[in-house]
Design an enzyme around this catalytic site. Structure first.
Site, PDB file in Angstrom:
ATOM      1  N   ALA A 427      79.534 -78.929  37.345  1.00 26.99           N
ATOM      2  CA  ALA A 427      79.690 -80.284  38.216  1.00 26.99           C
ATOM      3  C   ALA A 427      79.280 -79.877  39.854  1.00 26.99           C
ATOM      4  CB  ALA A 427      80.950 -80.655  38.196  1.00 26.99           C
ATOM      5  N   ASP A 453      72.609 -70.679  35.437  1.00 24.93           N
ATOM      6  CA  ASP A 453      73.908 -71.102  34.809  1.00 24.93           C
ATOM      7  C   ASP A 453      73.551 -70.646  33.110  1.00 24.93           C
ATOM      8  OD1 ASP A 453      75.748 -72.358  33.385  1.00 24.93           O
ATOM      9  OD2 ASP A 453      76.217 -73.372  35.074  1.00 24.93           O
ATOM     10  N   ARG A 464      81.080 -85.796  34.694  1.00 26.91           N
ATOM     11  CA  ARG A 464      81.171 -85.442  36.112  1.00 26.91           C
ATOM     12  C   ARG A 464      79.945 -84.548  36.572  1.00 26.91           C
ATOM     13  NH1 ARG A 464      83.451 -82.479  32.808  1.00 26.91           N
ATOM     14  NH2 ARG A 464      83.445 -80.269  32.546  1.00 26.91           N
ATOM     15  N   LYS A 477      71.858 -75.789  30.976  1.00 22.48           N
ATOM     16  CA  LYS A 477      72.166 -76.867  32.174  1.00 22.48           C
ATOM     17  C   LYS A 477      71.121 -76.303  33.329  1.00 22.48           C
ATOM     18  CE  LYS A 477      77.271 -77.110  31.731  1.00 22.48           C
ATOM     19  NZ  LYS A 477      78.558 -76.721  32.300  1.00 22.48           N
ATOM     20  N   ASP A 525      83.343 -71.392  38.180  1.00 21.97           N
ATOM     21  CA  ASP A 525      84.838 -71.993  37.799  1.00 21.97           C
ATOM     22  C   ASP A 525      85.794 -70.620  37.512  1.00 21.97           C
ATOM     23  OD1 ASP A 525      83.782 -70.668  35.428  1.00 21.97           O
ATOM     24  OD2 ASP A 525      83.720 -72.276  34.178  1.00 21.97           O
ATOM     25  N   ASN A 526      85.503 -69.417  37.967  1.00 19.23           N
ATOM     26  CA  ASN A 526      86.591 -68.519  37.698  1.00 19.23           C
ATOM     27  C   ASN A 526      86.391 -67.577  39.318  1.00 19.23           C
ATOM     28  OD1 ASN A 526      84.829 -65.577  36.945  1.00 19.23           O
ATOM     29  ND2 ASN A 526      84.023 -67.587  35.911  1.00 19.23           N
ATOM     30  N   CYS A 581     108.065 -60.366  23.575  1.00 24.01           N
ATOM     31  CA  CYS A 581     109.072 -60.581  22.680  1.00 24.01           C
ATOM     32  C   CYS A 581     109.311 -62.036  22.479  1.00 24.01           C
ATOM     33  CB  CYS A 581     110.329 -59.830  23.179  1.00 24.01           C
ATOM     34  SG  CYS A 581     110.946 -60.132  24.884  1.00 24.01           S
TER      35      CYS A 581
END
EC number: 6.2.1.45
Length: 924
Positions: A427, A453, A464, A477, A525-526, A581
Site C-alpha cells: 500500500a 517485493d 488500498r 507486486k 509491514d514488520n 498453561c
C-alpha cells in the site's frame, strides 16, 4: 446494504478500520468532488477505494502541462482535453462497487441537491461561499480542500448538528472482574494482572457475572473510575451477592456535535501556530489577488509577493490579528503557483477521510479549519548562494512545471538523476511509486529506482494498493507496480525485483549496490525487516525514509547519516505473551482460544507433514534430532510415528480422524480437567487471570447433526487432514454424516493419575531426559514398513484470505468449540480472522497521507539540508485529526577511548565503529 452484501474479500482490511455498520451507511452515499487537478483526483481516488455508493467528478477545465506534475491519471495525450472526462475511466476501474461519473459543466443548485457530500478543490472564494451556503441550508456535508505549492488548507461544515457514532474507532475496552461489592454505588474490582482502560462517564455492560446476575441484563451502566483496578457503578444494594466471574465491556456511545462555534483551526504542527494563523489570511489574500489580477502570483515574482503581503496585512489589520508573519505570506506568494504531488497526497488523504466521516458518522470530524505547510523543503539561503529567479521557475511546457514553479529547474534535474531503492510494493509502496513518478525521481539519465517485493497480488490488496487491478491478481507486486507507474511517467527508469531484503539476499544487495544509491525508502509491514534495512543504511551510510500505518494511524521517520538517530534495534513489544498453561488448560478470553486453534492448525497440518518429509528425505535428519535434545526429539518422532503409522487410506478415514479429534479435544480433555478440578475445587492460578474452579468447564455432548459448529469442525479438519495426505476431500455434509454414523467412539474414563500443570514453571519441569523412550521410537521407526519411495506429505501454509481452503473454517470452529467449553463468548469469522490472522487494519486515506509526508522529507534530502530542525518525524491519527510533527532526535555520540585497539581493526571494521559513533545507538 446488508452485511452479507459487503464485499469482505475486497474490503477486508478496511472493515477492521470502519466496521460493517459504517460501510453499509457509506455504501449508500453519493459524493461530488469538484476540480480534477492533482488534489481533486487524489481525493477521488481515496473515496472510490473506500466504497461509497457513487462519485461524480466535476471540472470544466482542460489538461495543461502543469497538471501532469500531480494528476496521475492524465497523460501527455490528454493535453487540451477535459480533466474530468479523462480521469473518469481510470477512477471507475478502482472499484466496481462504486459508480463513477463525470460532469463537465458548471456547478448549479439542482446538481448539488443530489449529493450527501460535496467537496470543492481548486475553487474560487466566491464559489466556496455560495456552494457552502447552499449545502449548509440543505444539510449537505461540505468540504473545501486546497493546496498552493508547499501549503495546504482544509475546511469542513457538516451542518448545525452532526451525530458521531464512534469518535475514535478504537475497539471497546473490556476487563475481567474479581469482585463487585453491594453498596451505593457498587464498587467493581478488576483482576490483578489486567486492570482496566475505562474512563469517567463511559458506559459498560456486564456478562458472565455469577451470583449478582442482575447486572448481566441491566443494560449500559455509567461508571466513575476509582483506580487502575476499580470503578463504581449503580446502586447494587438490592442485588444478589457477587460470587465470581464476569466481564465488563465498554459500550460505544454516539455523540451529537454542535458545530456553530468552530475552532479557528486544528493544529498540524505545534511549532507553527502563528504561521498557520497567518496562512488563513494568506489564502484569503490569494483569492483576492486572483480576482483582481485574473491570475495567481507568478513563481518567484518579488513584485507579486509585495502585493500579496500588502493584501494579507490589510486583512490582518481588519481582523485585529497581531501575530501577522509577512515572511510566511511572501513565501506563499513565491510558490503558490506550484502543484506538488506529495502535498496533494497528504491533504487529499485528510480530505478523503473527512468524506468518509461525513458519509458514515464514524470518527470525529474536523472543527473546522486545518492548515499545513512544509516550507522547510525550500532551499536554505546561505551567504553567496544564488536565489531562485522567475526565469528558473518559469513554465517550460514540461510535465514537471508544477514542481519547477516551487523549486526551479536545477532541482528538477537533480531529482531525475537520483538512484533510490524502494523496499516494499504494497500500500505505501504503491503510493510512493506514484509520487516518485510524478516528481520525476530517477526519471532522467543516470537516474534509477529499484523496487523489490516478494509477494504476489491478492484481491484484498485492491482496496488500498491502487496501482493494481483485478486482472493483476496473481502477478508479482513489484512487476505490476513498475508497469503501472511507467504508464504515469514513461521516462521512469525502474527495475522490479522479487527478493526479500535479509541476510540471505546480501549477495544481491551488496556494498557496491548500496554505494550506488542516493537513498532508501522502506515501505515494510514488520519491525524486523525495518530493523535489518536500517542496519544496512547505517552500515553503508545512506539516508532512509520510513513509514507505516495502522488503520487511521500512521508514522514517518527520516534517517539522515551523521545527523539524526537511526531506526535502531527492535523495541520489546508492549503485548504480553500468553502463558502456555493458559493456552493449554485455562483460557479466559477469545484471544486465548484463537491462539490455541492457530497452534493446533500449525501442529496438525504443517509441522507434522514437514517432519515426516524431513525424515523421509533428509540425510542429516538424525543428526539434527540429536542437536534438538531428547525431549524435543521424542515429541517430533512421536508425531512422525503417528503420521506414518495411522496414515489414512481414504476419505472416510479422514472423517473418522476428525471425529476422534473432536472427541479428544472437546470432550475427553475437558472431562479430565473436570475430574482434576471439580466444581467445588477453587484454586488461584498464576497463569490465568481469574480464580478458576471447575464450574466454568463443561464437556459438549450435543449430537453432530444438530450442532453446526461441531460439523464445521469435522468438515474442515477432515478436509485439511485429507489435503496433507493428497486425498480428495468433500464438502457434502450428507455424505459426511453417513460416515459419522458408522464410526465407533471408544468410551473415555478420567483418571487420577494425570497431572494437570497449572503454571508455565510446572510445564517446563516436564523437560527431563527420556533416553529409553527415544531409543524405543528409533527402533519402531526402523522396523516400520515405509510408504512408497516417492511418498511425501503436503504441509499447509496458513492462508487467511482464501475462503475456500478450509483454513479459517477450522480456526473459527476450533476456537469457538473451545470457547464453549470454557463459557467464553464466541467470535464471528470476521473477528476471528483479525486475531488469528494477525491482520493489520488499513485504509487508503492514511496510506496516501503517510506517503506524501515521506516524499516531503525526500525533498529536504535532495536539497542537502544539514540542520536537524528542518526535518520532521510524524505521527498522525486521521480518526481524530491528531498530528504530531517533531524534530528527529540527534544522533547520540560516544567516545572511543581504546585508540590503540582501534588501530588494530581492519579498515571496514573501523568504518563500522565510526558509523555507530556518529549516528547510531551505542554499539552493543
Amino acid at each position: 446494504m446488508a452485511q452479507s452484501d459487503i464485499d469482505e474479500d475486497l474490503y477486508s482490511r478496511q472493515l477492521y478500520v470502519l466496521g460493517h455498520d459504517a460501510m453499509r451507511i457509506m455504501g449508500a452515499a453519493n459524493v461530488l468532488i469538484a476540480g480534477m487537478r492533482g488534489l481533486g483526483v487524489e481525493v477521488a481516488k481515496n473515496v472510490v477505494l473506500a466504497g461509497v455508493g457513487s462519485v461524480t467528478i466535476q471540472d470544466q477545465g482542460t489538461a495543461e502541462w502543469r497538471d501532469l506534475s500531480s494528476q496521475f491519471y492524465l497523460r501527455e495525450s490528454d493535453l487540451g482535453h477535459n480533466r474530468a472526462s479523462c480521469s473518469q475511466k481510470h477512477l471507475a476501474l478502482l472499484n466496481s462497487h462504486v459508480q463513477v461519473s463525470s460532469h463537465t459543466e458548471a456547478l448549479h443548485q439542482d446538481l448539488l441537491s443530489y449529493f450527501q457530500v460535496v467537496v470543492l478543490t481548486d475553487s474560487s472564494l466566491e464559489e466556496q461561499r455560495w456552494v457552502g451556503a447552499f449545502c449548509h441550508a440543505n444539510n449537505i456535508r461540505f468540504i473545501v480542500a486546497d493546496t498552493k505549492g508547499l501549503c495546504g488548507q482544509l475546511f469542513c461544515d457538516f451542518g448545525e448538528t452532526f451525530e458521531v457514532k464512534d469518535i475514535t474507532g478504537e475497539s471497546p475496552s473490556s476487563s475481567m472482574i474479581a469482585h463487585i461489592s453491594k453498596g451505593n454505588p457498587g464498587i467493581v474490582t478488576c483482576t490483578d494482572d489486567q486492570g482496566h482502560d475505562f474512563t469517567d462517564d463511559m458506559r459498560v455492560t456486564f456478562s458472565g457475572v455469577q451470583g449478582m446476575t442482575e447486572l448481566n441484563s441491566y443494560g449500559p451502566i455509567e461508571i466513575r473510575v476509582i483506580g487502575n483496578h476499580s470503578f463504581s457503578i449503580c446502586d447494587t444494594t438490592e442485588f444478589s451477592e457477587y460470587e465470581k466471574g464476569g466481564v465488563a465491556t465498554e459500550v460505544k456511545q454516539s455523540k451529537m456535535l454542535m458545530l456553530k462555534n468552530p475552532e479557528l483551526l486544528v493544529l498540524t504542527d505545534c511549532g507553527k501556530v502563528p504561521r498557520h494563523r497567518t496562512l488563513h489570511l494568506g489564502f484569503q489574500a490569494l483569492h483576492n489577488f486572483t480576482q483582481k489580477h485574473g491570475r495567481m502570483p507568478k513563481p518567484r515574482s518579488q513584485a507579486d509577493a509585495e502585493t500579496l503581503v500588502a493584501m494579507a496585512r490589510q486583512l490582518s489589520t481588519d481582523a485585529q490579528f497581531d501575530e501577522f508573519d509577512k515572511d510566511v505570506v511572501r513565501k506563499l506568494s513565491l510558490i503558490a503557483n506550484g502543484d506538488l504531488a506529495p502535498v496533494n497526497a497528504f491533504i487529499g488523504g485528510l480530505a478523503a477521510q473527512e468524506v468518509i466521516k461525513a458519509c458514515s458518522g464514524k470518527f470525529m470530524p474536523l472543527k473546522q479549519w486545518l492548515y499545513f505547510d512544509a516550507l522547510e523543503c525550500l532551499p536554505e539561503q546561505k551567504e553567496g548562494d544564488k536565489h531562485l529567479t522567475e526565469e528558473a521557475c518559469a513554465p517550460r511546457n514540461s510535465r514537471y512545471d508544477g514542481q519547477i514553479a516551487v523549486f526551479g529547474s536545477d532541482f528538477q534535474e537533480k531529482l531525475k538523476k537520483l538512484r533510490y531503492f524502494l523496499v516494499g510494493a504494497g500500500a505505501i509502496g504503491c503510493e510512493l511509486l506514484k509520487n516518485f513518478a510524478l516528481i520525476g525521481l530517477g526519471a532522467g539519465e543516470g537516474g534509477h529506482i529499484t523496487v523489490t517485493d516478494m509477494d504476489s497480488i491478492e484481491r484484498s490488496n485492491l482496496n488500498r494498493q491502487f496501482l493494481f487491478r483485478t486482472e493483476d491478481i496473481g502477478k508479482q507486486k513489484s512487476i505490476a507496480a513498475a508497469e503501472a507507474v511507467q504508464k504515469m511517467n514513461p521516462n521512469m527508469n525502474i527495475t522490479p525485483h522479487q527478493n526479500r531484503v535479509c541476510p540471505e539476499s546480501e549477495g544481491i544487495y551488496t556494498q557496491s549496490f548500496y554505494s550506488s544509491l542516493d537513498g532508501v525508502a522502506a515501505a515494510l509491514d514488520n519491525v524486523e525487516a525495518r530493523v535489518y534495512l536500517d542496519g544496512c543504511c547505517v552500515q553503508y551510510q545512506r539516508p532512509m525514509l520510513e513509514g507505516g500505518t495502522l488503520g487511521s494511524k500512521g508514522h514517518t521517520l527520516v534517517v539522515v547519516p551523521h545527523l539524526t538517530e537511526s531506526y535502531g534495534p527492535a523495541m520489546p513489544s508492549g503485548q504480553k505473551a500468553i502463558p502456555l498453561c493458559t493456552l493449554k488448560h485455562f483460557p479466559h478470553c477469545i484471544e486465548h482460544t484463537l491462539q490455541w486453534a492457530r497452534d493446533q492448525f500449525e501442529g496438525l497440518f504443517k509441522h507434522s507433514a514437514e517432519n515426516v518429509n524431513q525424515y523421509l528425505s533428509d540425510a542429516e535428519f538424525w543428526a539434527r534430532m540429536a542437536a534438538l535434545g531428547e525431549v524435543e526429539a521424542v515429541e517430533v518422532l512421536e508425531g512422525i510415528h503417528e503420521s506414518l503409522g495411522k496414515r489414512p487410506g481414504s476419505w472416510p478415514d479422514c472423517v473418522a480422524w476428525a471425529r476422534m479429534q473432536w472427541e479428544s479435544l472437546y470432550s475427553n480433555h475437558i472431562r479430565q480437567l473436570l475430574h482434576c478440578f471439580p466444581v467445588d475445587h477453587v484454586t488461584s492460578l498464576p497463569c490465568s487471570a481469574p480464580s478458576r474452579d471447575g464450574s466454568g468447564l463443561h464437556e459438549d455432548t450435543h449430537s453432530f447433526p444438530s450442532q453446526t459448529t461441531h460439523m464445521d469442525f469435522v468438515v474442515a479438519a477432515a478436509n485439511l487432514y485429507a489435503q496433507i495426505y493428497g486425498i480428495e476431500g468433500s464438502r457434502e455434509r450428507g455424505g459426511i454424516l453417513k460416515i459419522l454414523d458408522g464410526i465407533h467412539v471408544p468410551a473415555f474414563t478420567p483418571t487420577s493419575c494425570v497431572k494437570i500443570h497449572m503454571t508455565d514453571k510446572e510445564l517446563t519441569s516436564l523437560f527431563y531426559s527420556d533416553n529409553a523412550k527415544l531409543n524405543e521410537l528409533k527402533r519402531k521407526l526402523s522396523c516400520f514398513q515405509m510408504p512408497s519411495q516417492n511418498f511425501r506429505m503436503i504441509p499447509l501454509e496458513f492462508e487467511k484470505d482464501n475462503d475456500h481452503n478450509f483454513h479459517m473454517d477450522y480456526i473459527v470452529a476450533a476456537s469457538n468449540l473451545r470457547a464453549e467449553n470454557y463459557e467464553i463468548p464466541p467470535a464471528d469469522r470476521h473477528k476471528s480472522k483479525l486475531i488469528a490472522g494477525r491482520i493489520i487494519p488499513a485504509i487508503a486515506t492514511t496510506t496516501a497521507a503517510i506517503a506524501g509526508l515521506m516524499c516531503l522529507e525526500l525533498y529536504k534530502l535532495v536539497q542537502g539540508h544539514q540542520r536537524i530542525s528542518l526535518f520532521r518525524n510524524t505521527y498522525i491519527n486521521l480518526a481524530v485529526q491528531y498530528f504530531v510533527f517533531s524534530q528527529p532526535c540527534t544522533a547520540p555520540r560516544f567516545t572511543v577511548s581504546d585508540m590503540a585497539g582501534l588501530r588494530d581493526l581492519k579498515h571496514s571494521e573501523i568504518s563500522e565503529v565510526v558509523t555507530c559513533v556518529l549516528y547510531r545507538n551505542a554499539p552493543q
